[in-house]
Design an enzyme around this catalytic site. Structure first.
Site, PDB file in Angstrom:
ATOM      1  N   ASP A  36      50.072  45.566  34.591  1.00 47.96           N
ATOM      2  CA  ASP A  36      49.727  44.720  35.737  1.00 47.96           C
ATOM      3  C   ASP A  36      50.986  44.127  36.359  1.00 47.96           C
ATOM      4  O   ASP A  36      50.937  43.033  36.918  1.00 47.96           O
ATOM      5  CB  ASP A  36      48.723  43.619  35.340  1.00 47.96           C
ATOM      6  N   HIS A  57      38.513  44.469  37.911  1.00 49.63           N
ATOM      7  CA  HIS A  57      39.108  43.137  37.808  1.00 49.63           C
ATOM      8  C   HIS A  57      37.957  42.211  37.413  1.00 49.63           C
ATOM      9  O   HIS A  57      37.156  41.829  38.252  1.00 49.63           O
ATOM     10  CB  HIS A  57      39.746  42.707  39.135  1.00 49.63           C
ATOM     11  N   HIS A  67      51.124  47.666  40.009  1.00 47.21           N
ATOM     12  CA  HIS A  67      51.231  47.403  41.450  1.00 47.21           C
ATOM     13  C   HIS A  67      52.612  47.840  41.919  1.00 47.21           C
ATOM     14  O   HIS A  67      53.616  47.273  41.488  1.00 47.21           O
ATOM     15  CB  HIS A  67      51.020  45.919  41.748  1.00 47.21           C
ATOM     16  N   LYS A  97      38.940  51.221  41.956  1.00 51.31           N
ATOM     17  CA  LYS A  97      39.201  49.857  41.496  1.00 51.31           C
ATOM     18  C   LYS A  97      38.236  48.879  42.155  1.00 51.31           C
ATOM     19  O   LYS A  97      38.079  48.872  43.367  1.00 51.31           O
ATOM     20  CB  LYS A  97      40.649  49.470  41.854  1.00 51.31           C
ATOM     21  N   HIS A 139      48.023  50.386  34.563  1.00 50.86           N
ATOM     22  CA  HIS A 139      47.669  49.400  35.606  1.00 50.86           C
ATOM     23  C   HIS A 139      48.972  48.874  36.210  1.00 50.86           C
ATOM     24  O   HIS A 139      49.672  48.065  35.594  1.00 50.86           O
ATOM     25  CB  HIS A 139      46.862  48.238  35.003  1.00 50.86           C
ATOM     26  N   HIS A 195      43.305  44.283  32.557  1.00 50.29           N
ATOM     27  CA  HIS A 195      44.031  43.072  32.135  1.00 50.29           C
ATOM     28  C   HIS A 195      43.125  42.051  31.445  1.00 50.29           C
ATOM     29  O   HIS A 195      42.898  40.960  31.914  1.00 50.29           O
ATOM     30  CB  HIS A 195      44.810  42.432  33.286  1.00 50.29           C
TER      31      HIS A 195
HETATM   32  C1  NCD Z   1      48.016  41.197  41.352  1.00 48.56           C
HETATM   33  C2  NCD Z   1      48.828  41.405  42.638  1.00 48.56           C
HETATM   34  O1  NCD Z   1      49.704  40.587  42.937  1.00 48.56           O
HETATM   35  O2  NCD Z   1      48.600  42.402  43.330  1.00 48.56           O
HETATM   36  N1  NCD Z   1      48.276  39.873  40.860  1.00 48.56           N
HETATM   37  C3  NCD Z   1      48.106  39.438  39.593  1.00 48.56           C
HETATM   38  O3  NCD Z   1      48.270  38.254  39.341  1.00 48.56           O
HETATM   39  N2  NCD Z   1      47.810  40.254  38.627  1.00 48.56           N
HETATM   40  C4  NCD Z   1      46.586  41.440  41.616  1.00 48.56           C
HETATM   41  C5  NCD Z   1      45.763  41.539  40.367  1.00 48.56           C
HETATM   42  O4  NCD Z   1      45.880  42.503  39.606  1.00 48.56           O
HETATM   43  O5  NCD Z   1      44.964  40.635  40.124  1.00 48.56           O
HETATM   44 ZN    ZN Z   2      46.597  44.111  38.845  1.00 49.05          ZN
END
Ligand code: NCD
Ligand code: ZN
Length: 349
Positions: A253, A142, A16, A104, A14, A180
């Site tokens: 995450d 999520h 970003h 997702k 996971h 998460h």
């Molecule tokens: C994530 C993001 O900033 O893209 N933020 C987070 O707090 N985890 C989005 C997400 O996974 O909820």
């Molecule tokens: Zn995330």
């Protein structure tokens, strides 16, 4: 007590990675830590089709080249962003693409860039979910309700009752990853549920409880969604991550936001952990006295759930003091890693 740990190279289930200069700034950090990563689709606009996912994968590959990462050392595994308007034939294309590994689900309004998310999962996405169940494509969830009437600390537990259970009753063979995971309720649900369910766990939820957000003042770099919870929940997560169940595996995450957007009157949610992910996880497992379980959590259970081959290369972690950088470059901005300036007990060498 051993001072060195050799494990199969881990993966991040996971992540970003963002886009443009931000992508170019962070991608090498993940490539140093992990062999593969499941890349989240919450760009602006979101990655809703296979065509967009393939184009995004090309940009990630180009960023890896720009960052000097050797070809073949890091593979982005792509995801689609589910909307009320996603069509079942997009799932067929995803399944056949060999590039998209999952879809997702962001409940609309639940987190960063989730405005295009789903408003009514069972009402609007039935044919898509049905197709995913049929082809075996995992739904990454999520798991928080976006209902403003629900306390922010209860949103995961309420999601289990309102969405997760009805969804899995209707589609019992749907492959689901509860992303998460942050609560004891979530751990118990995933551990005991029938059918193909798993969960990712972040390093911050293993290391910290919600006091970290308020220690001596508001600490925006500890703010992520789902938000850190009480100690009893952290303990349940540590037990799950270090326990016997194959259902719990690593997903950082890691969610970079420029320093100014974190240290802000309305700061963004997300912790940057890609820089030092394995150092954080190793420290958490060591504190629990379960370093012997780190490899299963970080390197074995994820590929097994995703039905992908396990990695064969190995990495070494060494017990030595690792001081987390105060900040790292982020395009024209800077990024503050989680626990900046603090020390960890392990280092990925
Ligand atoms: C994530 C993001 O900033 O893209 N933020 C987070 O707090 N985890 C989005 C997400 O996974 O909820
Ligand atoms: Zn995330």
């Amino acid at each position: 007590m051993s001072d060195s740990l050799s494990i199969i190279r881990p993966d991040d289930w996971h992540l970003h990675l963002r886009d443009g200069p931000a992508l170019r700034a962070v991608v090498a950090d993940s490539a140093r830590q992990f062999a593969r990563a499941v890349v989240m689709p919450n760009l602006k606009p979101p990655v809703t089709t296979v065509a967009l996912a393939l184009a995004y994968r090309d940009r990630i590959r180009a960023a890896l080249v720009d960052a000097g990462v050797a070809t073949g050392t890091f593979a982005p595994l792509m995801t689609l962003y589910l909307t009320d308007n996603t069509r079942a034939d997009e799932i067929d294309r995803a399944h056949e693409s060999g590039a998209v590994v999952a879809v997702k689900l962001y409940p609309a309004g639940a987190t960063t860039n989730s405005d295009a998310g789903v408003t009514d999962l069972l009402g609007k996405c039935g044919s898509v979910i049905e197709r995913m169940q049929r082809v075996g494509m995992p739904l990454l969830i999520h798991g928080e309700v976006a209902d403003p009437a629900v306390d922010v600390f209860d949103r995961e537990a309420v999601f289990i009752e309102r969405v997760m259970k009805p969804l899995r009753n209707a589609y019992p063979e749907l492959r689901v990853v509860f992303e998460h995971l942050t609560t004891k309720d979530g751990v118990e649900y995933v551990r005991d549920a029938q059918g193909p369910v798993a969960a990712t766990i972040t390093a911050q939820h293993l290391l910290y409880n919600r006091n970290a957000i308020f220690q001596g003042g508001v600490r925006p770099h500890w703010y992520c969604l789902p938000i850190l919870k009480r100690e009893v929940h952290r303990q349940a997560l540590v037990e799950a991550a270090t326990g016997d169940s194959p259902r719990f595996f690593l997903g950082t995450d890691s969610a970079p936001h420029a320093r100014g957007l974190k240290e802000h009157a309305c700061g963004c949610a997300g912790c940057y952990t890609a820089l030092h992910a394995m150092e954080l996880y190793a420290t958490a497992f060591d504190r629990a006295g379960r370093l012997d379980r780190l490899e299963a959590f970080a390197s074995l259970r994820g590929p097994d759930f995703y039905r992908l081959p396990r990695n064969t290369a190995r990495v070494t972690l060494r017990r030595e003091t690792y001081v987390i950088a105060q900040e790292v470059p982020y395009g024209d901005d800077t990024l503050v890693p989680l626990a900046a300036g603090e020390s960890l007990d392990w280092r990925l060498v």
